[in-house]
Design an enzyme around this catalytic site. Structure first.
Site, PDB file in Angstrom:
ATOM      1  N   ASP A 221     -26.598 114.034  81.333  1.00 12.13           N
ATOM      2  CA  ASP A 221     -25.959 115.245  81.929  1.00 12.13           C
ATOM      3  C   ASP A 221     -25.865 115.130  83.561  1.00 12.13           C
ATOM      4  O   ASP A 221     -26.857 114.951  84.279  1.00 12.13           O
ATOM      5  CB  ASP A 221     -26.346 116.444  81.581  1.00 12.13           C
ATOM      6  CG  ASP A 221     -25.512 117.764  82.095  1.00 12.13           C
ATOM      7  OD1 ASP A 221     -24.466 117.842  81.436  1.00 12.13           O
ATOM      8  OD2 ASP A 221     -26.093 118.188  82.976  1.00 12.13           O
ATOM      9  N   GLU A 275     -22.911 110.968  82.431  1.00 15.24           N
ATOM     10  CA  GLU A 275     -21.824 111.897  82.669  1.00 15.24           C
ATOM     11  C   GLU A 275     -21.514 111.835  84.188  1.00 15.24           C
ATOM     12  O   GLU A 275     -22.338 112.391  84.953  1.00 15.24           O
ATOM     13  CB  GLU A 275     -22.008 113.439  82.294  1.00 15.24           C
ATOM     14  CG  GLU A 275     -20.888 114.401  82.417  1.00 15.24           C
ATOM     15  CD  GLU A 275     -21.116 115.826  82.582  1.00 15.24           C
ATOM     16  OE1 GLU A 275     -20.200 116.489  82.635  1.00 15.24           O
ATOM     17  OE2 GLU A 275     -22.304 116.012  83.015  1.00 15.24           O
TER      18      GLU A 275
HETATM   19  O1  TEU Z   1     -21.144 119.396  83.215  1.00 15.36           O
HETATM   20  C1  TEU Z   1     -21.221 119.068  84.617  1.00 15.36           C
HETATM   21  C2  TEU Z   1     -19.615 119.429  85.183  1.00 15.36           C
HETATM   22  O2  TEU Z   1     -18.993 119.685  84.234  1.00 15.36           O
HETATM   23  C3  TEU Z   1     -19.378 119.633  86.600  1.00 15.36           C
HETATM   24  O3  TEU Z   1     -20.117 120.670  86.898  1.00 15.36           O
HETATM   25  C4  TEU Z   1     -19.501 118.430  87.294  1.00 15.36           C
HETATM   26  O4  TEU Z   1     -20.902 118.077  87.791  1.00 15.36           O
HETATM   27  C5  TEU Z   1     -18.737 118.744  88.552  1.00 15.36           C
HETATM   28  O5  TEU Z   1     -17.583 118.988  88.245  1.00 15.36           O
HETATM   29  C6  TEU Z   1     -18.748 117.454  89.596  1.00 15.36           C
HETATM   30  O6  TEU Z   1     -17.885 118.038  90.509  1.00 15.36           O
HETATM   31  C7  TEU Z   1     -22.524 119.450  82.624  1.00 15.36           C
HETATM   32  C8  TEU Z   1     -22.142 119.819  81.257  1.00 15.36           C
HETATM   33  O7  TEU Z   1     -21.108 119.072  80.513  1.00 15.36           O
HETATM   34  C9  TEU Z   1     -21.896 121.253  81.143  1.00 15.36           C
HETATM   35  O8  TEU Z   1     -21.686 121.861  79.873  1.00 15.36           O
HETATM   36  C10 TEU Z   1     -22.970 121.965  81.859  1.00 15.36           C
HETATM   37  O9  TEU Z   1     -22.731 123.405  82.210  1.00 15.36           O
HETATM   38  C11 TEU Z   1     -23.281 121.461  83.131  1.00 15.36           C
HETATM   39  O10 TEU Z   1     -23.470 119.823  83.066  1.00 15.36           O
HETATM   40  C12 TEU Z   1     -24.744 121.692  83.766  1.00 15.36           C
HETATM   41  O11 TEU Z   1     -25.814 121.198  83.022  1.00 15.36           O
END
Ligand code: TEU
Length: 560
Positions: A221, A275
């Site tokens: 994540d 991710e």
């Molecule tokens: O998501 C991360 C995310 O979607 C964004 O905040 C990303 O870091 C940002 O757009 C970068 O610019 C993950 C999960 O998929 C989400 O459901 C969680 O809420 C989040 O991490 C926090 O753990």
């Protein structure tokens, strides 16, 4: 049980150690997939009862969003204990049983790991709050003095990933205001300090804990965020020329190298999926070097509007970024954070960006559905790994009319309630037409209402209904997942653009896979007459004849 799982996993992997290079991976949001005990919340037993469905869909692996003990301040991305399953979902035995039952059907399991932060109810954070500034308990997080007189100003002016401030102030044991702690997401998700060897070791232990229980890999994540510049500077105006204090810090690569070494130490090597939200594809590709992650999500394609030039550019850039490092590309149309494709593609702004989320956006669902079908066939034909988010195979729309009191996503609050947040794509799945059982989501007698209400029309999207309809989204997905297995050696770069000599050719997206297969999408407003020598084998539209492609339609053709 653990030993048995290892033995099984090893047998399966001997047949195909490189399964992950062209896998179809199905994402399960456990809270909303299937509820076996009738309490209105999905659970692991519910998933187990639906494994035959997943098998018939034709997937190779399941990725579960976090299933660990969590106060669910951010849907489980606030983990309180990595070594236990949240009681709402089941227990560790149920998880091991599920991993094994899936393996028996040839389906591997990928679990979610959240290195950037833990829950504020994690033992470490509770101990940190109970300890003094400067203690080793606080050194696992980022506790800082505030700036200004009495430390009343935040240590930096960074902005939270969920808007608002990423710092919260604590109180000392005597009740006076104390240090601030960093949370890039909500205050319930304190960021870990990755310069602390204990944090590094704990994650290796957690990975081992799950790998030993049969997990075939991890989804990492917010993988570009965990390391911070320890000088805590402000974010520079131009982050293309100056380093960012917490995005894609170079130190991250050593962390993932350590994880890769552990993953590779198993007889059936475990996979790392990142991710990684990074617009800079060169930076993105660094995470995919041979001793780091195996793959990372490609969010670019999903962010693009329904437009042939945009999608062509995205495909080309994605393949170009992956080719030199030899990593397979991934194709993602949505996930638990993103507006559902049938809704997105039915809007004037058909790309995705969090900033565009709003209530009451005019949406043509029939158009969106036609395009989502066509998009599923594009991603299904591309080389690499395919991700399917639960419910996309049913063509579920985003449910943006949830009663405000039902909304649980913290993004809704943090965006000051001007946008619907992410719950609209997390509504429990409809399995049957039986509304007394939350459309088959809940089993047992007299089940509770589902944790998020389902819209009345959900019945029409149910698996039960779609099974019977040869043209349903579900049966299209089955055909895509079955068909892509025979498209060719997907990892070997046998991809080539096909330029058709037809009117409106700029609005046609066409590519070949090998010599005998092509995927053609019509983005124009006119019906496309296929050139001679092409035989349609699958179409996203029921209207298309064997030689024609109607607007907003993709066909897979055999080149004869
Ligand atoms: O998501 C991360 C995310 O979607 C964004 O905040 C990303 O870091 C940002 O757009 C970068 O610019 C993950 C999960 O998929 C989400 O459901 C969680 O809420 C989040 O991490 C926090 O753990």
């Amino acid at each position: 049980m653990t030993e048995r799982i290892d033995a099984l996993a090893y047998q399966a992997d001997e047949r195909d150690l490189e399964w992950w290079k062209n896998a179809a991976i199905y994402q399960i949001y456990p809270r909303s997939f299937a509820d076996a005990n009738g309490d209105g919340t999905g659970d692991l037993e519910g998933v187990r009862s639906r494994l035959p469905y997943l098998k018939s869909l034709g997937i190779d692996a399941i990725w579960y969003t976090p299933w660990y003990v969590s106060p669910l301040a951010d849907g489980g991305y606030d983990v309180a204990d990595y070594r236990a399953i949240d009681p709402a979902f089941g227990d560790l035995d149920a998880a091991e049983a599920l991993i094994q039952s899936a393996l028996e059907l040839g389906i591997r399991t990928i679990i979610d790991v959240v290195p950037n932060h833990v829950s504020n109810e994690h033992e470490w954070f509770k101990a940190a709050l109970a300890s003094e500034p400067g203690s080793k308990e606080r050194a696992r997080f980022w506790f800082k003095d505030g700036k200004g007189q009495d430390g009343t100003q935040m240590p930096t002016n960074w902005v939270s990933e969920f808007r608002g401030t990423p710092w919260s102030r604590t109180h000392n044991s005597d009740g006076t205001p104390g240090e601030w702690y960093l949370h890039l997401f909500t205050p319930e998700q304190p960021d870990l300090n990755w310069t602390n060897p204990e944090v590094v070791q704990e994650h290796l232990d957690v990975l081992k804990f799950w790998f030993d229980r049969g997990a075939a890999g991890i989804r990492i994540d917010s993988a570009a965020l965990p390391v911070k510049d320890t000088a805590f500077p402000e974010v520079p105006e131009d982050t293309t020329t100056e380093p960012h204090p917490y995005v894609a810090r170079p130190e991250l690569h050593d962390i993932y190298r350590g994880w890769r070494a552990l993953a590779d130490s198993y007889d059936d090597p475990k996979i790392l999926v990142g991710e990684v939200w990074l617009p800079d594809l060169e930076e993105f590709a660094k995470f995919l070097r041979p001793d780091e992650m195996h793959t990372a999500f490609n969010f670019d394609f999903m962010s693009r509007p329904w437009d042939s030039a945009e999608m062509r550019a995205s495909i080309q850039q994605t393949l170009d970024a992956h080719l030199p490092i030899g990593a397979p590309a991934t194709w993602v149309l949505s996930n638990h954070d993103i507006t559902r494709p049938v809704t997105r593609y039915g809007r004037e702004k058909s790309g995705f960006s969090f900033a565009d989320k709003a209530f009451n956006v005019p949406t043509d669902l029939a158009l969106g559905t036609a395009r989502a079908r066509a998009a599923a066939m594009i991603t299904g034909a591309l080389p690499g790994v395919l991700y399917v988010y639960q419910g996309d195979e049913l063509g579920l729309p985003e449910f943006e009319d949830l009663p405000p009191c039902a909304i649980q996503d913290p993004m809704y609050e943090r965006y000051e309630k001007v946008a619907p947040g992410r719950d609209g794509c997390r509504v429990p799945l409809p399995w049957t037409v039986d509304d007394a059982h939350n459309f088959g989501f809940s089993q047992g007698t007299n089940p509770q209402p589902s944790w998020l209400p389902q819209p009345a029309g959900w019945r029409d999207f149910s698996v039960e209904r779609q099974d019977l309809d040869p043209h349903s989204m579900l049966n299209l997905y089955r055909a895509i997942l079955d068909g892509r297995k025979s498209i060719g050696d997907v990892a070997e770069g046998d991809f080539a653009w096909l330029d058709l000599d037809v009117p409106e050719s700029s609005e046609i997206l066409a590519f070949k896979r090998g010599e005998k297969f092509a995927c053609i999408t019509n983005f124009s407003k006119e019906t496309l007459e296929l050139p001679a020598g092409m035989k349609t084998i699958l179409s996203s539209s029921s209207q298309t004849s064997h030689t024609q492609v109607t607007p907003d339609t993709t066909v897979w053709v055999e080149l004869v």
